[in-house]
Design an enzyme around this catalytic site. Sequence first.
Site, PDB file in Angstrom:
ATOM      1  N   ARG A  85       5.595   0.957  10.319  1.00  0.00           N
ATOM      2  CA  ARG A  85       7.037   1.198  10.303  1.00  0.00           C
ATOM      3  C   ARG A  85       7.744  -0.009  10.913  1.00  0.00           C
ATOM      4  NH1 ARG A  85       8.928   7.262  10.563  1.00  0.00           N
ATOM      5  NH2 ARG A  85      10.475   6.182   9.326  1.00  0.00           N
ATOM      6  N   GLN A 121      10.120  -1.484   5.031  1.00  0.00           N
ATOM      7  CA  GLN A 121      10.976  -0.340   4.741  1.00  0.00           C
ATOM      8  C   GLN A 121      11.034  -0.019   3.250  1.00  0.00           C
ATOM      9  OE1 GLN A 121      14.784  -1.084   6.545  1.00  0.00           O
ATOM     10  NE2 GLN A 121      14.099  -0.417   8.571  1.00  0.00           N
ATOM     11  N   ASP A 179       8.089   2.198   2.222  1.00  0.00           N
ATOM     12  CA  ASP A 179       7.845   3.364   3.057  1.00  0.00           C
ATOM     13  C   ASP A 179       7.998   4.661   2.260  1.00  0.00           C
ATOM     14  OD1 ASP A 179       7.675   5.287   5.006  1.00  0.00           O
ATOM     15  OD2 ASP A 179       9.185   4.419   6.323  1.00  0.00           O
ATOM     16  N   SER A 230       9.415   7.850   4.149  1.00  0.00           N
ATOM     17  CA  SER A 230      10.868   7.941   4.290  1.00  0.00           C
ATOM     18  C   SER A 230      11.538   8.314   2.972  1.00  0.00           C
ATOM     19  CB  SER A 230      11.434   6.609   4.805  1.00  0.00           C
ATOM     20  OG  SER A 230      11.028   6.374   6.136  1.00  0.00           O
ATOM     21  N   TYR A 242       9.153   7.542  15.849  1.00  0.00           N
ATOM     22  CA  TYR A 242       8.832   8.948  16.003  1.00  0.00           C
ATOM     23  C   TYR A 242       9.016   9.366  17.451  1.00  0.00           C
ATOM     24  CZ  TYR A 242       6.640   8.657  11.397  1.00  0.00           C
ATOM     25  OH  TYR A 242       6.402   8.461  10.064  1.00  0.00           O
TER      26      TYR A 242
END
Length: 414
Positions: A119, A124, A127, A130, A224
């Site tokens: 992450r 991104q 990902d 997500s 997280y």
Amino acid sequence: MKIAVAKETRDGEARVAVVPELVGKLTGLGYDVAVEPGAGLHALIADGEYAEAGATVDDAAFEGADLVVSVQPLSAQQIRGLARGTTTISFLPVNQEQQTVVELRDAGVTAHAVELIPRISRAQSMDGLSSQALVAGYRCAIVAAGMLRRFFPLNMTAAGTVQAAEIVVLGAGVAGLQAIATAKRLGAVVRAYDVRAAAAEEIRSMGAKAIELDLETLEGAGGYAREMTEDRADRQRELLTPYIAAADALITTAAVPGRPAPLLVTRDMVEQMKPGSVVVDLASESGGNVEGSVAGEVVRIGNAQVWGGRNVPSQMPGPASKLYAQNVVNLVTLMTAKDDEGSSVFSPDYADEILSGSCVTQDGRIVHEPTREAIEGAPAPEPEPAATSDDVPDEPSAPQDPQLDLPYDQEADQ
């Protein structure tokens, strides 16, 4: 170079790993794209759309493929049909799929798990967690609105006023924020809570009210939340109870990949909710945020209907597939290089932390260390070399001046 797009074999999986509109990006990188017949059927994509986009629809799509892409892990039969050295990209929850990992290792397949992609900012666009959480969060709000037997928005009419529904969302990650945004667009009054300090501002940015409890925040690695003690969890549940009791609908979205979901709401808390209330637990598959929720089912607890999420992104396979496919294309692009003649070649660089971090098996080995230890056990410690006469000092060493072992700043202060 050839990429094969697998037809999903797991029950209830409606997504597909590549959509027709992105085939051109792969062929532009120099790949031939082969799609198994019916791969996009449940996402309402016909085989002809792939053919029109430049892909080949072929029962033998896997033959000669350098790379096979899928949403769920390939079946044992599919894995055994791959040539050694083939690479796969898919979701691969290693804790639950240990036998699949063994099959991949024994077949000499290099497997990348999308959920293990680090992450970091550079990753991104790859990902998949997500992108699919975005879909799941939207779906949760729509499910709550559909199950609740009242309006979400405020309605003022000549016949009287109908107050807006009150929604509580627990967890303000990607899924939670999307659930908040969707419920707000539908006109509900939304309150939300997350254990991370930064979440309150994100909640308010969506137009919701942040629930602020007198508790320490729990920031963890990779965005997280870190695990809380049982005493803190009990206190958090106590403080959240009045908010949940007053809610018309509760949506819970808290999850940590590879670990059981935290228990946020007990059965006693749900039993305090008003008649006709609704609970939507997105985390049911990983143990549930709500005690008593069942993945894929609606159960009644007290006055509330409790909906347990099961493969929620697959319930909206069109947008979920499009987003995941873009993640896959971006990851494939990272795996593609130019040779000395300027031609594209499939050549993953495992010095790149994105590729090394997401790789589970390679060259007949399990290279993801936690998974290797879970399946094969911790490696035996290397034996210490036997002492020789060269290792024994001829005479005792002079005592070390303890001041020389001090850090520089402490030594300077003496």
